[in-house]
Design an enzyme around this catalytic site. Structure first.
Site, mmCIF file in Angstrom:
data_model
loop_
_atom_site.group_PDB
_atom_site.id
_atom_site.type_symbol
_atom_site.label_atom_id
_atom_site.label_comp_id
_atom_site.label_asym_id
_atom_site.label_seq_id
_atom_site.Cartn_x
_atom_site.Cartn_y
_atom_site.Cartn_z
ATOM 1 C CG ASP A 1 -6.039 -0.270 0.564
ATOM 2 O OD1 ASP A 1 -6.673 -0.607 -0.443
ATOM 3 O OD2 ASP A 1 -6.546 0.353 1.513
ATOM 4 C CG ASP B 1 -6.505 1.606 5.809
ATOM 5 O OD1 ASP B 1 -6.964 0.875 4.899
ATOM 6 O OD2 ASP B 1 -6.713 2.824 5.860
ATOM 7 C CG ASP C 1 -6.505 -3.631 3.006
ATOM 8 O OD1 ASP C 1 -6.706 -3.836 1.797
ATOM 9 O OD2 ASP C 1 -6.592 -2.509 3.532
#
Length: 909
Positions: free
Chosen positions: A344, A632, A636
């Protein structure tokens, strides 16, 4: 539809595409909210605004699942037969049965201990819900628990609130909501109440909606609750997590393959041996059944699951010291097989913190690190036209863009807390998305007023007629405006968010503040470019990963230009490589088959949703890649669970992402992942060494028993094999798991999904080393009977049968001692598959040295200690017999060294 189903159903229409009036009508509510009675009725109909709890396994279920392994079942059958079937002497082998059961139960308990770290993702999602919400009930504002919210409730939002449910906004005053946990976009979204007429709009672009668990960073607003509980966007993620299948790790896959292979081989050999013994050699079927059980015990590395678990646990301790917290043990080994690190962007590769990167004034573009005069007018305007709140401890609160400007001022020596009291704000025009400007008015010491204006550069330039150049105010010429616009474009291409600053002086504050009067005839002061910057160590980590044959990719909810720019700066793609970027909208047009076919073309996936992330991970997995997914945010979590290994962030990560992860980074450092990969590779290599050691030993035992049966010899008892497998095998195998990493470990490509524990020359080594061990043990047994220490001359008072029994007992003891000692010597050989023992260092690993010593003492103890030798049916040996045992056992080291030297000479390193 049944009443029960009606209670479960929630309204899921595209409310962002409807007018406010249509939404009010559909939800049967008004601007004054619901009555208490109606709210109570709807709570009964729709249920509480909370997330459903996932199913949990009982401790008994977890314990019983440990016995599903085929090798464990074979051992249980062996224990049962040992306990129930009497031997030729009429005795049941209780000791054998107890030892086998002890091993199985210890393994099961260790498995349950690891399983006890149950998934916390759903519970964490539940806990994230805000405890209270400000709503209108009976036309009055009241505070209620958020789980009492129902569709149709009117919720009041202001800066600092957590949005308690999904809602359609119908009032928004400078409202900005940070949705990074859902969309991955770090910049707060400016909310509007306009109707969105497009068809399929992503969450990040639904500017008239507010979603559960997002954060209000600026302004105020009102919204109609349209979805609660499991039908919110967060609830849908929770449902995806609950229904997601656990991904089979490479370690589990390899152990399963090993178990199936061993079980089939063991059963085949046992049947053949039983047939040979009973039919061809005419031996008693009970005796041969017990001998076949001995073979099963010898072949099955019953300590392997425990040894692998211990090696993994040791790896987790090393990784914990290096800021990698392992939640699930197999993740350690899986890291070593990683082909793809899907990261990410926000908060993982970047800081999730808007930061000033460029400043333009006096016809020149400056880097944020350059010296900027503290009296610079652009610096002053960005700090004055700012609504950041400063806490008692100096912490900055508010819109991330504005806090970045205040922090930049601090870094350059401009203390807004000291400056503003001298020139206090007396009026302001708040930001709104129509005019894209905000202004503040400050009283000066000379009686005049300073108007500080900040906003979109193109809009701001149209309201300026002068510019500040090198301390002088000059007319705004076409060339000057073109130069400013060119610099604005240049910054935008670097994915910077650009704001313009301007000002003017007025003699009096108008009674009515109007933009046309206050924000016109301005003096241009400068431009500021901001970005959520990449982490300092991330580029280096990307480089190391690539050198190790690992492909880093970026998956983010952020805009294409921003994602492409950050990826280019990090080295994930070549700067400006537009073809390597795929957006969520483009992904929507692709089938799963097309995505899998083209997945290798892309390294950056921008503006994607949680469902997209899961599709991307699956596509790479279909390509045969082992995927590590970092993240995080709540968004996700599904992809973290789908990936072969999910890596959560310990500092910025939500409890949801941590709960769905296999590993959590304590320092949120992307570079730590690469360190963890190195440790994972070392762990796999050490597991290979342990398996090579155990399997060579077990092969030696199987061949010894099998050949002895063909020759009608009685060499080793089940209790001997169990003792060797539990004590002499176990400690050195565990210590091999603590061997230091080889120097060129990160120079090799990932081994991938199709690799196994026998690759890299391990299988051939197991075969020839197992044959060597069997040959040596059979030789010692044969020689002990051929040239016995006890003869008719020195033991004259024994009968012929008594003498043979004594000679056979010695031969049995020598074979047992040779097998045990040879395995201890052989443990030194497996420190490296091909390298010489003298090169890798025989005594470098202190734990290994102690393990060999402990195993030697335990091995010798049952032979030399009175009482124990009776239990294990062994005898005391004289120096002549010990000389044969030790000499033969040690011989495996020079023999293997010679084979390794030949392999190296042939180039098989």
């Amino acid at each position: 539809m049944s009443e029960e189903n009606a209670k479960k159903e929630q309204l899921t229409q595209a409310f962002y595409a409807q007018t406010e009036e249509a939404v009010f009508t559909e939800l049967d509510t008004s601007v004054n909210g619901l009555s208490d009675a109606e709210a109570k009725s709807r709570l009964s109909q729709y249920g509480a605004n909370e997330l459903e709890e996932g199913k949990k396994k009982s401790m008994l279920q977890k314990f019983l699942e440990q016995f599903k392994d085929l090798m464990i079942l074979v051992l249980l059958v062996a224990a049962a037969i040992s306990a129930m079937v009497p031997n030729a002497e009429g005795h049941r082998e209780w000791v054998d049965a107890v030892i086998i059961l002890a091993v199985v139960i210890i393994n099961a308990v260790m498995g349950v201990v690891q399983e006890a770290k149950a998934e916390q993702a759903i519970e964490a999602l539940r806990e994230m819900s805000t405890p209270n919400a400000n709503v209108l009930r009976n036309g009055h504002s009241v505070t209620i628990s958020s789980d009492e919210l129902v569709p149709g409730d009117i919720v009041l939002l202001e800066a600092g609130d957590v949005v308690p449910a999904d809602m359609r906004l119908f009032e928004a005053s400078s409202l900005k909501i940070e949705e990074a946990a859902l969309t991955g976009e770090s910049v707060p979204v400016e909310k509007e109440v306009t109707v969105l007429e497009a068809g399929d709009i992503g969450i990040g672009d639904r500017i008239n909606m507010a979603y559960s668990n997002s954060n209000v960073t600026y302004g105020r607003g009102k919204g109609i609750v349209v979805n609660t509980g499991m039908n919110t966007e967060v609830g849908k993620i929770a449902g995806m997590l609950a229904s997601a299948d656990e991904t089979e790790t490479p370690l589990k896959r390899n152990l399963n393959q090993l178990g199936k292979f061993l079980t089939i081989a063991i059963l085949a050999i046992a049947v053949i041996m039983f047939f040979v013994g009973t039919v061809l050699n005419g031996r008693d079927w009970v005796e041969m059944l017990l001998t076949s059980i001995s073979l099963a015990v010898a072949a099955i590395p019953e300590g392997l699951p425990a040894i692998v678990t211990i090696i993994l646990a040791l790896g987790t301790q090393v990784m914990a010291k290096r800021n990698s917290m392992i939640r699930k043990l197999p993740a350690v080994e899986t890291l070593g097989a990683t082909d793809i690190i899907a990261s990410d962007k926000t908060g993982t590769l970047t800081l999730n913190q808007m930061t000033v990167e460029k400043l333009y004034f006096d016809n020149h573009q400056y880097a944020a690190s350059d010296d900027i005069p503290v009296d610079n007018m652009a610096l002053k305007i960005m700090n004055y036209a700012n609504d950041t709140r400063i806490g008692q401890e100096g912490n900055l609160m508010g819109d991330p863009t504005e806090t970045a400007l205040i922090q930049f001022g601090r870094d350059k020596g401009f203390d807004v807390q000291k400056e503003v009291p001298n020139e206090p704000r007396v009026a302001d025009l708040p930001f709104d998305s129509d005019r894209k400007l905000m202004s503040t008015v400050h009283q000066l010491a000379d009686g005049r007023f300073l108007v500080a204006v900040k906003g979109a550069p193109d809009v701001l330039l149209n309201r300026t007629n002068e510019a500040l150049l090198e301390g002088k105010v000059v007319p705004m010429t076409k060339d000057e405006k073109d130069n400013i616009l060119a610099n604005n474009t240049d910054m935008a291409k670097q994915a910077l968010r650009v704001l313009g600053m301007a000002y003017k002086y007025i003699d009096a504050v108008p009674e009515t503040l109007e933009s046309e009067d206050l924000e016109n005839n301005l003096i241009f002061a400068g431009l500021v470019g901001m970005i959520d910057p990449e982490r300092a160590e991330a580029a280096g980590a990307v480089k190391v990963a690539k050198e190790a044959g690992i492909r880093p990719i970026m998956i983010t909810g952020d805009h294409r230009d921003t994602a492409e720019a950050i990826a280019g700066r990090l080295g994930i793609i070549k700067p400006g490589d537009d073809d390597a970027v795929l957006t969520g909208a483009e992904l929507n047009q692709m089938s799963d088959a097309d995505l899998a076919k083209n997945i290798t073309k892309y390294s950056v996936y921008a503006r994607v949703s949680p469902e997209h992330k899961v599709r991307i991970v699956k596509a790479w997995q279909q390509e045969g890649k082992v995927v590590a997914m970092t993240g995080d945010g709540v968004n996700d979590a599904p992809s973290l669970k789908q990936a072969d290994i999910g890596v959560g962030m310990g500092i910025t990560g939500t409890e949801v992402s941590k709960g769905a992860s296999d590993m959590v980074l304590a320092d949120d450092n992307f570079a730590t992942i690469v360190v963890a990969v190195e440790e994972g590779r070392k762990v796999f290599s050490n597991i290979q060494k342990a398996i090579q050691y155990l399997m060579a030993a077990n092969l030696g035992e199987v061949l010894t028993l099998f050949i002895a049966t063909l020759l009608a010899w009685d060499t080793l008892l089940p209790i001997h094999l169990l003792w060797i497998n539990l004590v002499t095998d176990t400690f050195p195998a565990i210590a091999l798991g603590m061997e230091p990493a080889e120097k060129d470990l990160m120079a090799h490509k990932p081994r991938g999904k199709n690799s196994n524990f026998f690759s890299g020359g391990v299988m051939s080594s197991i075969i020839y080393q197992g044959i060597l061990e069997a040959a040596a043990v059979l030789f010692v047994y044969w020689s002990a009977l051929k040239w016995p220490a006890h003869t008719a001359m020195n033991v004259q008072d024994l009968s012929a049968s008594g003498l043979y029994d004594l000679q056979h007992a010695d031969a049995l003891t020598m074979a047992f001692a040779t097998l045990g000692l040879m395995q201890l010597f052989h443990a030194f050989n497996v420190k490296s598959v091909h390298q010489s023992l003298f090169k890798v260092g025989a005594f470098r690993n202190k734990a290994f040295n102690w393990a060999i010593l402990l195993s030697f003492v335990l091995m010798m103890g049952i032979i030399v200690i009175p009482g124990l030798n009776d239990i294990f049916k062994v005898t005391h040996l004289d120096w002549y017999q010990w000389g044969i045992v030790v000499g033969t056992s040690f011989a495996i080291i020079p023999v293997v060294e010679i084979v390794k030297a030949i392999q190296r000479a042939m180039g098989k390193e």
